[in-house]
Design an enzyme around this catalytic site. Structure first.
Site, PDB file in Angstrom:
ATOM      1  N   GLY A  31       0.861  -1.175  -0.150  1.00 27.33           N
ATOM      2  CA  GLY A  31      -0.027   0.164  -0.043  1.00 27.33           C
ATOM      3  C   GLY A  31       0.891   1.173   0.048  1.00 27.33           C
ATOM      4  N   LEU A  33       0.254   3.714  -2.121  1.00 24.90           N
ATOM      5  CA  LEU A  33       0.536   3.709  -3.491  1.00 24.90           C
ATOM      6  C   LEU A  33       1.207   4.844  -4.254  1.00 24.90           C
ATOM      7  CD1 LEU A  33      -2.561   1.680  -4.513  1.00 24.90           C
ATOM      8  CD2 LEU A  33      -0.668   0.795  -3.819  1.00 24.90           C
ATOM      9  N   HIS A  37       4.122   1.212  -7.943  1.00 22.59           N
ATOM     10  CA  HIS A  37       2.972   0.366  -8.006  1.00 22.59           C
ATOM     11  C   HIS A  37       1.939   0.552  -9.328  1.00 22.59           C
ATOM     12  CE1 HIS A  37       3.639   1.296  -3.497  1.00 22.59           C
ATOM     13  NE2 HIS A  37       4.057   0.213  -3.699  1.00 22.59           N
ATOM     14  N   SER A 185       9.272   5.196  -3.804  1.00 22.06           N
ATOM     15  CA  SER A 185       9.292   4.294  -2.611  1.00 22.06           C
ATOM     16  C   SER A 185       8.211   5.033  -1.926  1.00 22.06           C
ATOM     17  CB  SER A 185      10.471   4.166  -2.252  1.00 22.06           C
ATOM     18  OG  SER A 185      10.559   3.388  -0.907  1.00 22.06           O
ATOM     19  N   SER A 186       7.373   3.896  -1.150  1.00 21.86           N
ATOM     20  CA  SER A 186       6.521   4.573  -0.095  1.00 21.86           C
ATOM     21  C   SER A 186       7.422   5.196   1.010  1.00 21.86           C
ATOM     22  CB  SER A 186       5.600   3.260   0.159  1.00 21.86           C
ATOM     23  OG  SER A 186       5.343   2.902  -0.568  1.00 21.86           O
TER      24      SER A 186
HETATM   25  P1  AMP Z   1       6.056  -2.613  -1.794  1.00 19.04           P
HETATM   26  O1  AMP Z   1       4.479  -1.881  -1.589  1.00 19.04           O
HETATM   27  O2  AMP Z   1       6.892  -1.352  -1.703  1.00 19.04           O
HETATM   28  O3  AMP Z   1       6.059  -3.808  -1.141  1.00 19.04           O
HETATM   29  O4  AMP Z   1       5.900  -2.820  -3.185  1.00 19.04           O
HETATM   30  C1  AMP Z   1       5.146  -3.327  -4.024  1.00 19.04           C
HETATM   31  C2  AMP Z   1       5.644  -3.753  -5.430  1.00 19.04           C
HETATM   32  O5  AMP Z   1       5.803  -2.702  -6.062  1.00 19.04           O
HETATM   33  C3  AMP Z   1       6.859  -4.590  -5.390  1.00 19.04           C
HETATM   34  O6  AMP Z   1       6.739  -5.637  -6.294  1.00 19.04           O
HETATM   35  C4  AMP Z   1       8.068  -3.455  -5.731  1.00 19.04           C
HETATM   36  O7  AMP Z   1       9.215  -4.073  -6.221  1.00 19.04           O
HETATM   37  C5  AMP Z   1       7.259  -2.584  -6.558  1.00 19.04           C
HETATM   38  N1  AMP Z   1       7.931  -1.496  -6.520  1.00 19.04           N
HETATM   39  C6  AMP Z   1       7.876  -0.606  -5.313  1.00 19.04           C
HETATM   40  N2  AMP Z   1       8.766   0.552  -5.999  1.00 19.04           N
HETATM   41  C7  AMP Z   1       8.657   0.775  -7.109  1.00 19.04           C
HETATM   42  C8  AMP Z   1       9.171   1.544  -8.313  1.00 19.04           C
HETATM   43  N3  AMP Z   1       9.740   2.597  -8.104  1.00 19.04           N
HETATM   44  N4  AMP Z   1       9.180   0.917  -9.680  1.00 19.04           N
HETATM   45  C9  AMP Z   1       8.413  -0.264  -9.851  1.00 19.04           C
HETATM   46  N5  AMP Z   1       8.298  -0.948  -9.119  1.00 19.04           N
HETATM   47  C10 AMP Z   1       8.287  -0.556  -7.621  1.00 19.04           C
END
Ligand code: AMP
Length: 278
Positions: A31, A33, A37, A185-186
């Protein structure tokens, strides 16, 4: 769009959807987002009839001193973004729904967790494998989407799916960045104003390191000097490895990856590229 919080309801939706002959794409997230995402979602939309996005801050992948409690959450905003992007189902279970009891069985990432983030975050990837295995069984997707931003996670999940014959395809999605190069990044919300100004140097360090590696020089030394000069963060690691098998004998496909600890945010980033033989 439906928001489903229970396994029972999810299983019913999956049964109905598969019975209707529709393919399912799964986008697992924690989440809060952002456009990274959303790129996973748009890629999934192009390749599947129905999209499930899971939103679950998974306690099993956080260490005792990590940021589980303060991990950023905003379900109302996430719901709107997912709806606008054409997600069919948000699966947002409680911790009790996902983990009703302490399981005696553990899944270990083994050798693949001995490098990069696995070294600084013991048990992290075992926790990732726990939740991803459950999600794969619950959602039964045809394809599941993961970002290259978390390249070690991606390699480990590819290995899980392959080694244990999960009947699905893992799809890689490239890293989405801010205009100045910072990977979305979150956790970027944890950065102070000064740290946010320094953060694009992580990508610049990777670019310098890539040039060094392609010229058969040591990328780590170049990047260490550059990061020390341009950021106040503490370098957790800089590693140059083969990819996706993560060994130190780099031939062909490679990963150059780093983690930098700022005051409240630990940022990771990487580049994947091919190293030609001599
Ligand atoms: P997270 O919510 O951070 O666990 O990320 C969920 C999914 O989104 C994971 O597969 C991450 O690798 C992907 N993700 C997170 N940040 C990015 C980004 N900047 N670009 C592409 N995919 C991302």
């Amino acid at each position: 769009m439906r928001i489903i919080e229970t396994i029972k309801e999810l299983r019913q939706w999956v049964a109905d959807t598969r019975a209707a002959g529709s393919t399912i794409g799964l986008v697992p997230t924690m989440g809060f987002l952002h456009e990274g995402h959303m790129k996973l979602v748009s890629t999934a939309k192009d390749e599947n009839d129905a999209i499930v996005m899971s939103i679950f801050v998974n306690p099993a992948q956080f260490g005792p001193d990590e940021d589980f409690d303060r991990y950023p959450r905003n379900m109302a905003r996430d719901t709107q973004l997912a709806k606008d992007a054409g997600v069919d189902v948000i699966f947002a279970p409680s911790v009790e729904e996902m983990y009703p009891r302490q399981s005696a069985i553990t899944i270990s990432a083994g050798r693949l967790a001995e490098q990069l983030c696995g070294k600084s975050r013991p048990g992290h990837f075992d926790g990732v494998l726990k939740v991803v295995t459950k999600l794969f069984h619950l959602v039964q997707p045809d394809k599941a989407y993961f970002g290259q931003k978390d390249a070690q996670q991606l390699a480990i999940i590819e290995s899980l799916a392959d080694d244990f014959n999960f009947p699905l395809q893992i799809r890689r999605v490239g890293t989405v960045r801010e205009e100045d190069g910072l990977a979305k990044s979150s956790r970027n919300v944890y950065l102070t104003e000064q740290e946010r100004k320094e953060a694009p140097h992580l990508k610049k360090a990777l670019e310098l390191g890539k040039q060094a590696a392609l010229a058969k020089q040591d990328p780590v030394a170049v990047m260490t000097d550059y990061l020390r000069d341009h950021t106040s963060g503490k370098i957790d690691y800089i590693q140059f490895l083969s990819y996706p098998d993560l060994t130190e004998k780099v031939e062909g496909d490679a990963i150059l990856a780093l983690a930098v600890q700022f005051e409240k945010a630990r940022l990771i980033d990487n580049l994947l590229f091919t190293v030609k033989g001599n």
